[in-house]
Every structure is written in C-alpha cells, then in structure tokens.
Design a protein around this motif. Structure first.
Motif: not given
Length: 326
Positions: A145-148, A171-183
C-alpha cells in the motif's frame, strides 16, 4: 509465632524451607530450644533472607501458570482471543513451563491430564503460528500500500528528491492515499510500516528526500482523517464557529500553505481570529481525538502530532510578528 514461605540463607547455599519461624531469645513455642547455634542468644530474631532472583522467578511462574489455567479452561473462541491478547507471553519460558506441567501427569489416573496438555500445546502452537503468519501478511500488504501511494512521486531511475519535480505527482499521491483510506487499507499496520520506514530513513541520515516524502504521507493521512468530522457549526441554526472553521481550513490545507493562511487569518496579521481562540480549538480537537481513538495507537499519535504541528506553526508566526511590532 509468625510463619511464612521463604528461603533461609545459610553459608553459601540457599535451602528452600516450607515454614520459616521467627525465634525470640532461643525460644520456640514457649519452650527453650536445645539447639546450640553460635551467638543464638544474642539474636532476637532470625531474618529470612529472600533471594530476589528466586522471588522474581517464582512470580513469573505464577503468571505463566495463571495463563495456562485460563487457556486450559477456555472454549475455542476464548482461546483464540487469549492468544491474541498475550502473544508476547508465548516465549521459551512459557513452553518450558507447559512441558513441566505435563511432567506432573505421571500416574495412571493422570493419563487424561497428560493427553489434554499435549493437545493444548499442539493447539496453541497452531494458533500462534497462524497469528504470526497473518501478521506477516499484513506487514507485506502495508508495504505494498505504501509503495502504491509513493509511486507517483518516486523515480526509480534517479535519486529521490523532494519536493517532486512534477507538481502533478503530489496530486496523484493524495488521490491514491484517499482511495486507499476509503478502502480501509490505512490501518494500524500501515501506520506502523510508515513509521518504521521513517525511523530507518532518519537513522540512515542520507535520504532526506525519502524522509520528507514519508512525513508527507503521514500529514496527508492526518489531514484526511481529521477532515471527516466538522465542528464548525453549532445548534439548530447552524451557527458558524469561526475559530473552528479556521482550524478546519488549516487541517485540510497542505503544510506549505499554513504560513499564508495563518498570516491572513490571525489578528496578529490580517485576520479576526485571535491566537488564543485558535489555541483553544486546537486543544479541544486534541481532546476529542484522544477520546475517539485507541489509546497508544499510531493513529492517535499521528492525529495529535498533526494538530500540535498546526499550533506550533501558529506560535512561530505569532512570535515573529509580535517581536517585529515591539
């Protein structure tokens, strides 16, 4: 006559005695003792010296025995929970003590006892093994997850730099983090992994880019979680609490924008929120966070540190401006 279980120290050896008796002037039970110890009459009491290491070992054995008894009497569900709660207790000393308990079952009548302890040992080994395997899987998952999350800002062909050359990467990094948090992937295992990587980067001292990157991950995480709950409105009429609203603006903003927001929002600059009002709502939000999160968890630590970071930055701004105005 006082009694107690202790160890009586004589010469260089320690002998276990089941009953330690306090003597008074050579008398035992009201009669004069015929024992002829050197200097006995000069002693009013015989002090039983307890070997501290033996006492500590005894207490540890009692704790292990208590755990074994709880495991022995537990049903399947309770046993699983006990293993999880006491996983660190399953060390070499535990297995040695369990084997010793098994050795006490020697008579024909104790065959059932022996069989049960053997089955308990096998079951415990299986449960502990599964727990360790599951924990390792979680660690691997947290690493993935951290690598992603870091993938948009990591250039594998070059040295890690911060901030990234491409602003879009953040921006892409924050989007990925938000998505992972939502999951639901940003759990304690994930936060533990980030902190472990950050600690290693600090110890190495030669990867400032990686260190800043991991700090950014934790800031984005804290901002994401704290932004989920708002306290800016009060009552049925939704009265706006300006200090709370200002704090929430800071929480949601990138750390690089805090200085500008504080200068424009505080009364020491161009705004109408006093430093005391901001400090009060930060304190209240920290208290709420402590109540709503598990004590001692990584989540609690990350969220409170983020809030304290906002206050520390505000205090710096206030000190600079007030110092310049004097």
């Amino acid at each position: 006559m006082a009694t107690g279980i202790c160890f009586l120290q004589l010469t260089s050896s320690v002998y276990p005695v089941s009953l330690c008796r306090i003597w008074n002037n050579g008398k035992l039970g009201g009669r004069t003792s015929s024992l002829n110890f050197v200097g006995w009459k000069q002693r009013r009491t015989l002090i039983c010296a307890v070997n501290k290491d033996a006492e500590k070992s005894f207490k540890k054995t009692v704790e292990v025995d208590r755990l074994i008894d709880m495991l022995r009497d537990a049903d399947d569900k309770e046993l699983q929970q006990l293993v999880v709660e006491n996983v660190l207790a399953f060390n070499e000393g535990f297995w040695i003590r369990l084997a010793a308990r098994t050795e006490t079952c020697k008579s024909e009548d104790d065959k059932a006892c022996l069989l049960y302890y053997e089955e308990l040992a096998a079951l415990l080994m299986s449960v502990v093994d599964r727990l360790v395997h599951k924990t390792n899987e979680k660690i691997e998952s947290a690493t993935d997850v951290l690598k992603a999350i870091l993938k948009p800002v990591v250039d594998e062909e070059e040295e890690i730099t911060w901030p990234p050359r491409d602003p879009e990467a953040l921006i892409l990094m924050q989007k990925e983090l938000n998505q992972r948090e939502q999951e639901g992937h940003l759990d304690e295992g994930f936060l533990s992994e980030v902190n472990a990587q950050l600690r290693q980067a600090k110890e190495d001292g030669d990867k400032p880019g990686l260190e800043a990157m991991l700090q950014k991950v934790l800031q984005l995480y804290a901002s994401r979680v704290l932004s989920k709950r708002s306290y800016a409105k009060k009552g049925v009429r939704d009265e706006v609490l300006k200090a709370e609203q200002f704090l929430e603006t800071l929480i949601q903003a990138p750390e690089a924008e805090w200085n500008k927001l504080l200068l424009n929002g505080l009364t020491v600059g161009k705004g109408d929120i006093s430093p005391e009002e901001l400090y009060a709502v930060v304190k209240k939000r920290i208290e709420r966070t402590l109540i709503r999160t598990e004590g001692g968890s990584y989540q609690q630590r990350m969220l409170t540190e983020y809030l304290k970071g906002i206050q520390a930055r505000a205090e710096e701004i206030v000190n600079v401006l007030q110092g310049g105005s004097q």
